[in-house]
Design an enzyme around this catalytic site. Structure first.
Site, PDB file in Angstrom:
ATOM      1  N   GLU A 120     -25.141   2.627  -2.399  1.00 53.41           N
ATOM      2  CA  GLU A 120     -26.288   2.106  -1.974  1.00 53.41           C
ATOM      3  C   GLU A 120     -26.885   3.170  -0.930  1.00 53.41           C
ATOM      4  O   GLU A 120     -27.409   2.704   0.091  1.00 53.41           O
ATOM      5  CB  GLU A 120     -26.080   0.783  -1.526  1.00 53.41           C
ATOM      6  CG  GLU A 120     -25.590  -0.361  -2.556  1.00 53.41           C
ATOM      7  CD  GLU A 120     -25.500  -1.652  -2.070  1.00 53.41           C
ATOM      8  OE1 GLU A 120     -25.342  -1.927  -0.712  1.00 53.41           O
ATOM      9  OE2 GLU A 120     -25.704  -2.531  -2.549  1.00 53.41           O
ATOM     10  N   GLU A 148     -23.057  -4.298  -9.197  1.00 53.23           N
ATOM     11  CA  GLU A 148     -22.542  -5.317  -8.331  1.00 53.23           C
ATOM     12  C   GLU A 148     -23.249  -6.696  -8.653  1.00 53.23           C
ATOM     13  O   GLU A 148     -24.451  -6.787  -8.141  1.00 53.23           O
ATOM     14  CB  GLU A 148     -22.684  -5.091  -6.900  1.00 53.23           C
ATOM     15  CG  GLU A 148     -21.954  -3.886  -6.286  1.00 53.23           C
ATOM     16  CD  GLU A 148     -21.842  -3.791  -4.934  1.00 53.23           C
ATOM     17  OE1 GLU A 148     -22.529  -4.583  -4.193  1.00 53.23           O
ATOM     18  OE2 GLU A 148     -21.214  -2.807  -4.339  1.00 53.23           O
TER      19      GLU A 148
END
Ligand SMILES: *[C@@H]1O[C@H](CO)[C@@H](O)[C@H](O)[C@H]1NC(C)=O
Ligand SMILES: *[C@@H]1O[C@H](CO)[C@@H](O)[C@H](O)[C@H]1NC(C)=O
Ligand SMILES: *[C@@H]1O[C@H](CO)[C@@H](O)[C@H](O)[C@H]1NC(C)=O
Ligand SMILES: *[C@@H]1O[C@H](CO)[C@@H](O)[C@H](O)[C@H]1NC(C)=O
Ligand SMILES: *[C@@H]1O[C@H](CO)[C@@H](O)[C@H](O)[C@H]1NC(C)=O
Length: 625
Positions: free
Chosen positions: A181, A261
């Site tokens: 991320e 995710e």
């Protein structure tokens, strides 16, 4: 004639198949992954080997496979493999290759996320504390040469171990994630992500499929995107799947839709209500994603436990420090102790349609209520640590300056001047929680989470000021990762700065704990004031899982047979019980609590008890909402 042709055809095919390598790639025309040239779709689940005792890896991976998942996704946690600079750990609990091999044995392919930064609600997002020892201002997660030198050394150790386990080499690893991320981090340093990519390719070869994961927003994806590395998104059940994948398509117009995710639950913080997500919401969203042809990773399929001092902390958008609890149950399909929840069976029913028939699920785990344990011996913390090594300095030293990663640090100062009555202790640099004592008696608590840094004291010339500081977990997410611990700025009584400090490291590793326990004495009415160690023993006929209930106790750390079960804090919630894996159990067991605040003893008969029960309580009352 036909016979000859047929013979040649068979021969060519035979030669072909011996030359054809296993391979895993992307078909950009058909918007799909290709495994050995065939379209391939995954529904995977995250399990972190560092949150599951290695004796249970096989069991948890079996449960994942039986849910219908065809792939395992896992992070690699740098700080558990290189706890001190240049000291590498790959044995037992840290044998990540063993974990990957076990996944393959269970019929799972593997997606590896080696970071080096992983977040994951772990201390310092998986980075080793000693980076901050070298330089508290190190430019983490950037192309700063100082930082990259350490990353390159680490990847040079790690990646060659995993190279034989790549899919094309006969192993299960189909994809490797670069950073984590990264688009959510202020730096947006493309030189850094390119450097990581080059380093990974250098060790793993040009064939390995690399990818990135970012939150489903264009600015984040733009920062996170690396040339020739496939960009994927992540999001939960509250987000419209088609909209999220449309954003992925803006950056990655061709290729498969991937949610790296998908959250079947959510993480907790001490003092805030336990998080849950309903099975219906999860199934609706997952169904949508699969019908859109997407590949989905369930983060986490099984959360496990942040044993020891390894849970991380967050800073809220208002910069409130929020440490994460010991349990990482996450309300995931497979509970902290391996229970298959209703959402597990619902997911299983849905995803077999896409990943094929799953093996039968293993039986639910056995949990035993071993009952009450009497803690009959105790020793005061300050007494236990007597004769430990003391480091002297003018200004208070941080954990990092002490070379200490986790645990507690005791700061002592003898007051050299006559003070007003009362006088205000001001310690704005406490990271993260401090028990303030005068001559061994607790006077109050300072707390970063509660933003309390000052208390009035009655202390005078010649008295000993003792500040026991706990590292509650380094920040693991956001732009303020340089979270050093201990007392990080000067301490004052009113306006007078206090100089000359004695520091004692309280690591609570097994050798230190053993030494402290040589000083135990029977519990008496006079001897239940905290901070203090308590010890009890109990017999167990079986090696079964159980949960440690700490009703009446306030806050501390628990150990079973020398293993650090983690922090407890039922006073603050929401976690009221600690998971005790059966693999730790012996015929005779030693349970130790380091209670910092208020022991759970009945003062009338000095009976100090805890309970080993058969069910967890993760949703106790909390002060914040
Ligand atoms: C990948 O594997 C398939 C099936 O074995 C084969 O046909 C194809 O040529 C391979 N591709 C590469 C690039 O090796
Ligand atoms: C890790 O596990 C693998 C596979 O079982 C084994 O070959 C290797 O020796 C182990 N590594 C260490 C450092 O123990
Ligand atoms: C990235 O590298 C280029 C070429 O070496 C350099 O000009 C640029 O300043 C670097 N950017 C950052 C953020 O370090
Ligand atoms: C099974 O998968 C196919 C192909 O994606 C889809 O059309 C169908 O609706 C799915 N069935 C169920 C019960 O989800
Ligand atoms: C704990 O101590 C109490 C009081 O001495 C005793 O009655 C009880 O049996 C003990 N419990 C256990 C589990 O040993």
């Amino acid at each position: 004639m036909w016979h000859v042709l047929l013979f040649f055809a068979i021969l060519v095919q035979a030669i072909d198949s011996t030359n054809q390598k296993r391979n895993f790639t992307i078909d950009y025309k058909r918007n799909t992954f290709l495994k050995d040239g065939q379209p391939f779709r995954y529904v995977s689940g995250s399990i972190h080997y560092f949150r599951v005792p290695s004796e249970l890896w096989k069991d948890r991976l079996q449960r994942l496979r039986a849910m219908g998942a065809n792939v395992l996704q896992t992070y690699v946690e740098w700080n558990s493999h290189e706890p001190q600079q240049g000291q590498y750990r790959f044995l037992g609990q840290n044998n990540v290759t063993q974990f990957v091999i076990e996944a393959q044995k269970q019929g799972l392919l593997v997606i590896l996320r080696p970071g080096p930064y992983i977040e994951a609600e772990r201390d310092f997002g998986g980075l080793p504390y000693w980076l901050l020892r070298e330089d508290p201002k190190m430019k983490l997660r950037t192309s700063s040469p100082q930082y990259l030198r350490h990353v390159d050394n680490w990847f040079g150790k790690l990646l060659p171990k995993l190279q034989p386990l790549l899919y094309q080499n006969g192993g299960p690893i189909i994809m490797v994630q670069v950073e984590n991320e990264y688009g959510s981090y202020y730096a947006c340093d493309h030189n850094y992500t390119q450097h990581l990519t080059n380093t990974i390719r250098h060790h793993l070869g040009p064939e390995i499929l690399l990818f990135t994961t970012d939150g489903y927003s264009l600015p984040r994806l733009r920062c996170g995107k690396i040339p020739n590395v496939y960009a994927t998104v992540d999001f939960g059940s509250n987000v419209a799947a088609d909209a999220a994948f449309a954003i992925q398509k803006k950056i990655e117009p061709h290729g498969p839709s991937v949610n790296s995710e998908f959250y079947p639950g959510w993480l907790d913080h001490w003092g805030y209500p336990h998080q849950r997500r309903s099975s219906n919401a999860i199934i609706d969203s997952l169904k949508q994603q699969l019908q859109l042809g997407a590949n989905v990773n369930i983060y986490v399929a099984h959360g496990g436990t942040s044993f020891g001092f390894r849970a991380g902390a967050d800073l809220s958008p208002q910069s409130v420090y929020q440490p994460c609890p010991t349990s990482y149950d996450y309300d995931s399909p497979i509970s902290e102790n391996g229970i298959l929840r209703p959402k597990y069976f619902n997911i299983r029913k849905l995803i077999q349609n896409y990943t094929g028939k799953a093996p039968d699920p293993p039986a639910q785990p056995v949990v035993v209520a071993y009952g009450k344990v009497n803690l009959t011996e105790s020793v005061q913390l300050l007494e236990a640590i007597q004769f430990s090594k003391v480091i002297i300095s003018k200004q208070p030293l941080t954990f990092e300056q002490m070379g200490q990663d986790y645990g507690f640090l005791l700061y002592e100062h003898q007051v050299t001047f006559i003070t007003p009555d009362p006088v205000l202790l001001r310690a704005y640099g406490v990271r993260d929680r401090a028990y303030v004592m005068v001559n061994g008696q607790t006077q109050g608590i300072l707390s970063r989470g509660e933003r309390i840094y000052r208390i009035p004291l009655q202390i005078n010339k010649g008295d000993r000021l003792q500040i026991l500081v706990e590292n509650q977990g380094r920040v693991c997410f956001g732009n303020f990762l340089n979270d050093i611990k201990g007392i990080i700025s000067p301490v004052f009584l009113n306006n007078r700065q206090l100089l000359n400090w004695n520091q004692t490291s309280i690591l609570l590793n097994s050798s230190q704990l053993d030494y402290f326990m040589t000083k135990l004495k029977p519990v008496t009415k006079e001897s239940i004031s905290a901070p203090r160690f308590f010890r009890g023993t109990f017999q167990a006929q079986t090696k079964s899982d159980t949960f440690l209930r700490l009703d009446g106790w306030s806050r501390g750390v628990a150990f079973l047979n020398g293993f650090n079960l983690g922090r407890y804090w039922p006073r603050h919630g929401p976690q009221m019980t600690l998971y005790v894996p059966g693999v730790l159990m012996q015929a005779t067991n030693r349970l130790i609590l380091m209670e910092l605040e208020q022991a759970g003893c009945d003062r009338s008969d000095t009976l100090c008890q805890v309970t080993l029960t058969d069910s967890p309580i993760l949703d106790g009352p909390t002060p914040y909402s």
